[in-house]
Design a protein around this motif. Structure first.
Motif, PDB file in Angstrom:
ATOM      1  N   GLY A 381     -12.616  86.599 -10.661  1.00 29.96           N
ATOM      2  CA  GLY A 381     -13.688  86.240  -9.746  1.00 29.96           C
ATOM      3  C   GLY A 381     -13.526  84.868  -9.127  1.00 29.96           C
ATOM      4  N   GLY A 382     -12.278  84.425  -8.960  1.00 35.02           N
ATOM      5  CA  GLY A 382     -12.026  83.129  -8.354  1.00 35.02           C
ATOM      6  C   GLY A 382     -12.244  81.945  -9.279  1.00 35.02           C
ATOM      7  N   ALA A 383     -12.422  82.206 -10.572  1.00 29.08           N
ATOM      8  CA  ALA A 383     -12.635  81.131 -11.545  1.00 29.08           C
ATOM      9  C   ALA A 383     -11.730  81.333 -12.751  1.00 29.08           C
ATOM     10  CB  ALA A 383     -14.098  81.083 -11.984  1.00 29.08           C
ATOM     11  N   VAL A 384     -11.441  80.239 -13.436  1.00 26.71           N
ATOM     12  CA  VAL A 384     -10.598  80.295 -14.627  1.00 26.71           C
ATOM     13  C   VAL A 384     -11.447  80.715 -15.820  1.00 26.71           C
ATOM     14  CG1 VAL A 384      -9.115  78.991 -16.189  1.00 26.71           C
ATOM     15  CG2 VAL A 384      -9.025  78.546 -13.727  1.00 26.71           C
ATOM     16  N   GLN A 385     -10.985  81.727 -16.549  1.00 28.89           N
ATOM     17  CA  GLN A 385     -11.668  82.225 -17.739  1.00 28.89           C
ATOM     18  C   GLN A 385     -10.724  82.093 -18.937  1.00 28.89           C
ATOM     19  OE1 GLN A 385     -14.796  83.132 -17.394  1.00 28.89           O
ATOM     20  NE2 GLN A 385     -14.880  83.281 -15.159  1.00 28.89           N
ATOM     21  N   THR A 386     -11.278  82.237 -20.128  1.00 26.99           N
ATOM     22  CA  THR A 386     -10.461  82.151 -21.341  1.00 26.99           C
ATOM     23  C   THR A 386     -10.785  83.302 -22.290  1.00 26.99           C
ATOM     24  OG1 THR A 386     -12.053  80.720 -22.475  1.00 26.99           O
ATOM     25  CG2 THR A 386     -10.287  79.646 -21.236  1.00 26.99           C
ATOM     26  N   ILE A 387      -9.801  83.663 -23.105  1.00 25.64           N
ATOM     27  CA  ILE A 387      -9.980  84.613 -24.197  1.00 25.64           C
ATOM     28  C   ILE A 387      -9.714  83.853 -25.488  1.00 25.64           C
ATOM     29  CG2 ILE A 387      -9.152  86.742 -25.280  1.00 25.64           C
ATOM     30  CD1 ILE A 387      -8.257  87.717 -22.569  1.00 25.64           C
ATOM     31  N   PRO A 388     -10.621  83.932 -26.481  1.00 26.61           N
ATOM     32  CA  PRO A 388     -10.382  83.217 -27.747  1.00 26.61           C
ATOM     33  C   PRO A 388      -9.019  83.547 -28.337  1.00 26.61           C
ATOM     34  CG  PRO A 388     -12.596  84.124 -27.696  1.00 26.61           C
ATOM     35  CD  PRO A 388     -11.893  84.660 -26.487  1.00 26.61           C
ATOM     36  N   ASN A 389      -8.437  82.571 -28.993  1.00 24.15           N
ATOM     37  CA  ASN A 389      -7.057  82.699 -29.446  1.00 24.15           C
ATOM     38  C   ASN A 389      -6.832  83.896 -30.362  1.00 24.15           C
ATOM     39  OD1 ASN A 389      -4.860  81.929 -31.668  1.00 24.15           O
ATOM     40  ND2 ASN A 389      -4.312  80.958 -29.738  1.00 24.15           N
ATOM     41  N   LEU A 390      -7.711  84.093 -31.336  1.00 21.52           N
ATOM     42  CA  LEU A 390      -7.512  85.168 -32.303  1.00 21.52           C
ATOM     43  C   LEU A 390      -7.566  86.531 -31.626  1.00 21.52           C
ATOM     44  CD1 LEU A 390      -7.081  85.915 -35.249  1.00 21.52           C
ATOM     45  CD2 LEU A 390      -9.561  85.960 -35.548  1.00 21.52           C
ATOM     46  N   LEU A 391      -8.535  86.711 -30.734  1.00 17.24           N
ATOM     47  CA  LEU A 391      -8.650  87.985 -30.023  1.00 17.24           C
ATOM     48  C   LEU A 391      -7.448  88.205 -29.125  1.00 17.24           C
ATOM     49  CD1 LEU A 391     -10.153  90.511 -29.120  1.00 17.24           C
ATOM     50  CD2 LEU A 391     -11.435  89.094 -27.492  1.00 17.24           C
ATOM     51  N   PHE A 392      -7.040  87.167 -28.402  1.00 22.73           N
ATOM     52  CA  PHE A 392      -5.890  87.319 -27.520  1.00 22.73           C
ATOM     53  C   PHE A 392      -4.621  87.607 -28.309  1.00 22.73           C
ATOM     54  CE2 PHE A 392      -2.170  85.284 -25.535  1.00 22.73           C
ATOM     55  CZ  PHE A 392      -2.012  86.170 -24.484  1.00 22.73           C
ATOM     56  N   SER A 393      -4.468  86.948 -29.453  1.00 16.44           N
ATOM     57  CA  SER A 393      -3.282  87.188 -30.273  1.00 16.44           C
ATOM     58  C   SER A 393      -3.173  88.653 -30.679  1.00 16.44           C
ATOM     59  CB  SER A 393      -3.317  86.294 -31.513  1.00 16.44           C
ATOM     60  OG  SER A 393      -2.191  86.526 -32.332  1.00 16.44           O
ATOM     61  N   PHE A 394      -4.308  89.237 -31.033  1.00 15.07           N
ATOM     62  CA  PHE A 394      -4.314  90.646 -31.427  1.00 15.07           C
ATOM     63  C   PHE A 394      -3.988  91.541 -30.227  1.00 15.07           C
ATOM     64  CE2 PHE A 394      -6.912  94.603 -31.726  1.00 15.07           C
ATOM     65  CZ  PHE A 394      -6.173  95.228 -32.712  1.00 15.07           C
ATOM     66  N   LEU A 395      -4.616  91.278 -29.083  1.00 15.14           N
ATOM     67  CA  LEU A 395      -4.369  92.081 -27.880  1.00 15.14           C
ATOM     68  C   LEU A 395      -2.921  91.921 -27.408  1.00 15.14           C
ATOM     69  CD1 LEU A 395      -7.664  91.358 -25.891  1.00 15.14           C
ATOM     70  CD2 LEU A 395      -7.096  93.403 -27.222  1.00 15.14           C
ATOM     71  N   PHE A 396      -2.417  90.693 -27.462  1.00 10.30           N
ATOM     72  CA  PHE A 396      -1.041  90.434 -27.054  1.00 10.30           C
ATOM     73  C   PHE A 396      -0.066  91.146 -27.989  1.00 10.30           C
ATOM     74  CE2 PHE A 396       2.875  87.978 -26.815  1.00 10.30           C
ATOM     75  CZ  PHE A 396       3.012  87.773 -25.454  1.00 10.30           C
ATOM     76  N   PHE A 397      -0.395  91.133 -29.284  1.00 10.44           N
ATOM     77  CA  PHE A 397       0.448  91.801 -30.277  1.00 10.44           C
ATOM     78  C   PHE A 397       0.520  93.299 -29.997  1.00 10.44           C
ATOM     79  CE2 PHE A 397       1.234  93.818 -34.400  1.00 10.44           C
ATOM     80  CZ  PHE A 397       2.351  93.123 -34.832  1.00 10.44           C
ATOM     81  N   LEU A 398      -0.618  93.905 -29.682  1.00  6.74           N
ATOM     82  CA  LEU A 398      -0.629  95.337 -29.369  1.00  6.74           C
ATOM     83  C   LEU A 398       0.165  95.631 -28.105  1.00  6.74           C
ATOM     84  CD1 LEU A 398      -4.313  96.442 -30.122  1.00  6.74           C
ATOM     85  CD2 LEU A 398      -2.265  96.887 -31.488  1.00  6.74           C
ATOM     86  N   ALA A 399      -0.050  94.818 -27.059  1.00  5.58           N
ATOM     87  CA  ALA A 399       0.664  95.049 -25.797  1.00  5.58           C
ATOM     88  C   ALA A 399       2.162  94.838 -25.965  1.00  5.58           C
ATOM     89  CB  ALA A 399       0.125  94.104 -24.722  1.00  5.58           C
ATOM     90  N   ASP A 400       2.527  93.841 -26.753  1.00  6.21           N
ATOM     91  CA  ASP A 400       3.937  93.538 -26.978  1.00  6.21           C
ATOM     92  C   ASP A 400       4.605  94.578 -27.876  1.00  6.21           C
ATOM     93  OD1 ASP A 400       6.240  92.029 -26.696  1.00  6.21           O
ATOM     94  OD2 ASP A 400       5.842  90.868 -28.499  1.00  6.21           O
ATOM     95  N   ASN A 401       3.783  95.386 -28.548  1.00  6.32           N
ATOM     96  CA  ASN A 401       4.325  96.376 -29.469  1.00  6.32           C
ATOM     97  C   ASN A 401       4.034  97.802 -29.018  1.00  6.32           C
ATOM     98  OD1 ASN A 401       5.451  94.799 -31.892  1.00  6.32           O
ATOM     99  ND2 ASN A 401       3.474  93.851 -31.543  1.00  6.32           N
TER     100      ASN A 401
END
Length: 520
Positions: A381-401
């Motif tokens: 939406g034209g703004a910078v957002q963040t995902i908490p580290n622990l949640l992102f780590s889990f999502l990144f792990f799933l996507a990477d695997n």
């Protein structure tokens, strides 16, 4: 539905009673916990003195060592008055000639510069700390002094008008470096840098001007300032590419597509947000993220082996023991048995991913600090957002695997079709190692269009789903490719459609092998 739930529950109980399963689970847990500590110890510490040790005592010691090696430094010095013609005017210079060997030159330069520092520098008002300005002004002063000494090595008779111009420039630079160092003056340091890099569009001085706006008193430490300089320079590169409509891909310039343009614009927005809010990824945070990332990869290998064994023996093992017959003769449709087994396998995937994420995060926090793991930055939406580290780590792990699920489904399909545990586990394990060496093969033989239609080319989704992961401290695409994050030109949509078709074919084959074939 109740029968399906009962079958699923029964399947989970059977898997939990297998000794090999728990052996691999325990190994996975131990690897997840201890690997970050091991990797941290492999990160080389800075050798030599630390910046905080640069003080009056150390400088005095090095000055005295240089003085003792030279004995009487005046015996190496000659003086003579020289005349030069500069812009049609005669200029006189009481010049110095140094008669030194290479080793003596270094000692003389140390002796002369450190004598000047000890005689005039105020260590109490301006201690030489690990701030960027303090360190770089100090080393700039030493470099300027060394340059002037080097010019004084030139024989008197060989000193031309051009030599004098270079000497005058070196003298001005020494004055600026002295002002920057002795009085902690950022403006003088900027002028020194501008003279060293005279191009008006030079990235170094342009970025340094922005740093002075952010930190006019020079209080930020060296690592923080270098992060800001790197981010500013990267932003300028992105903006230049946007203006020219080009995309820099591994040093090769290509026309900028609309999707890539949007991504680069978002990258600029994220970097500017991180600069303005002082949340750029520090070297400590980057190291912590990489430590956990590599630890997750090591643990993932054990999870893959565990799931391949479970999936590969899911059908064939029960046929070997005869336990499958009790399910087949019961008033339960085969598709429910098939579905319950798949759900149990997916549960183990999710449970293993969550377990690895939690343990590696805890372990990394213990060995690197709880505040060392940054969130994931993205634009919406034209703004910078963040995902908490622990949640992102889990999502990144799933996507990477994504490949993990494909191997799992492949082992399950082969097990349903051949009803042989050895064949199912062997083929699936072989595919795991093939995927590891696939990028090397492509690099050797080159990329061809047909390679895009191989499963290996479409299973690395992490960088496509999370295109700004490197701005959150994760390994960049080039380095991370060594441990599983792909860097190819295939779009996310193409890869998702390809994988959806592949999964459908595997499921259909597995279903046909289990439901339609007779159970002996």
């Amino acid at each position: 539905m109740s029968k399906l739930t009962a079958l699923y529950h029964n399947e989970m109980i059977k898997l939990s009673h297998r000794l090999l399963v728990w052996v691999l689970v325990i190994l996975m847990i131990l690897t997840s916990f201890f690997m970050p500590f091991l990797i941290k110890n492999l990160i080389p510490a800075d050798a030599g003195i630390t910046y905080s040790e640069i003080g009056k005592t150390q400088i005095t010691k090095e000055r005295d060592n240089a003085k003792s090696s030279l004995e009487d430094p005046n015996r190496y010095v000659e003086h003579e008055t020289l005349r030069f013609t500069i812009d049609n005017q005669t200029v006189e210079l009481f010049a110095t000639k140094l008669n030194l060997t290479e080793d003596q030159f270094y000692a003389y330069e140390i002796l002369s510069s450190y004598n000047a520092i000890l005689a005039n520098y105020d260590f109490d008002s301006y201690p030489i700390t690990d701030t960027y300005l303090s360190l770089n002004a100090f080393f700039s002063y030493l470099n300027a002094f060394e340059r002037l000494c080097g010019l004084n090595m030139e024989p008197f008779r060989e000193r031309t008008d051009d030599w004098y111009k270079e000497y005058a420039f070196a003298t001005r630079q020494l004055d600026l470096a002295k002002e920057a160092f002795f009085y902690h003056d950022y403006d003088a340091f900027l002028k020194y840098q501008e003279n060293e890099y005279p191009l008006s569009d030079n990235k170094v001085t342009s970025a340094l001007r922005k740093v002075i706006e952010i930190d006019p008193e020079g209080k930020l430490d060296n690592d923080e300032t270098l992060n800001i300089l790197e981010a500013i320079t990267l932003c300028e590169d992105y903006k230049n590419n946007l203006a020219m409509g080009i995309d820099d891909v591994d040093g090769t310039y290509m026309p900028l597509t609309q999707s890539r343009r949007t991504q680069i614009e978002n990258r600029v927005m994220i970097l500017e947000y991180q600069i303005d809010h002082n949340c750029l990824i520090s070297s400590k945070a980057s190291n912590a993220t990489i430590v956990r990332q590599v630890a997750q990869k090591a643990s993932r290998f054990l999870l893959v082996i565990l799931l391949i064994i479970i999936a590969g023996s899911s059908i064939s093992q029960e046929m070997a023991t005869g336990s499958i017959k009790s399910l087949i003769i019961a008033p339960v449709k085969r598709w429910k048995i098939f579905t319950s087994k798949l759900l149990a396998l997916v549960t183990w995937v999710l449970a293993g991913s969550i377990l690895i994420t939690l343990i590696t995060t805890l372990s990394t926090a213990l060995c690197m600090g709880s505040s060392s793991l940054p969130p994931y930055y993205f634009c919406s939406g034209g703004a910078v957002q963040t995902i908490p580290n622990l949640l992102f780590s889990f999502l990144f792990f799933l996507a990477d695997n994504t490949s993990l699920f494909v191997y799992l489904l492949g082992a399950f399909t082969i097990s349903c079709f051949t009803r042989n545990t050895g064949i199912a586990v062997g083929i699936s394990t072989g595919l795991v190692f093939c995927n590891s060496s696939f990028s090397i093969i492509v690099e050797i033989f080159g990329h061809h269009r047909w390679i895009d239609f191989l499963p290996f080319s479409n299973m690395d989704l992490a960088g496509k789903i999370f295109p700004y992961f490197d701005l959150s401290g994760y390994l960049n695409a080039e380095d991370a490719g060594l441990i599983g994050i792909g860097n190819n030109s295939l779009s996310l949509r193409f890869s998702l459609i390809y994988l959806a078709i592949l999964v459908f074919i595997l499921l259909l084959t597995a279903y046909d092998g289990f439901v339609k074939k007779d159970i002996p």
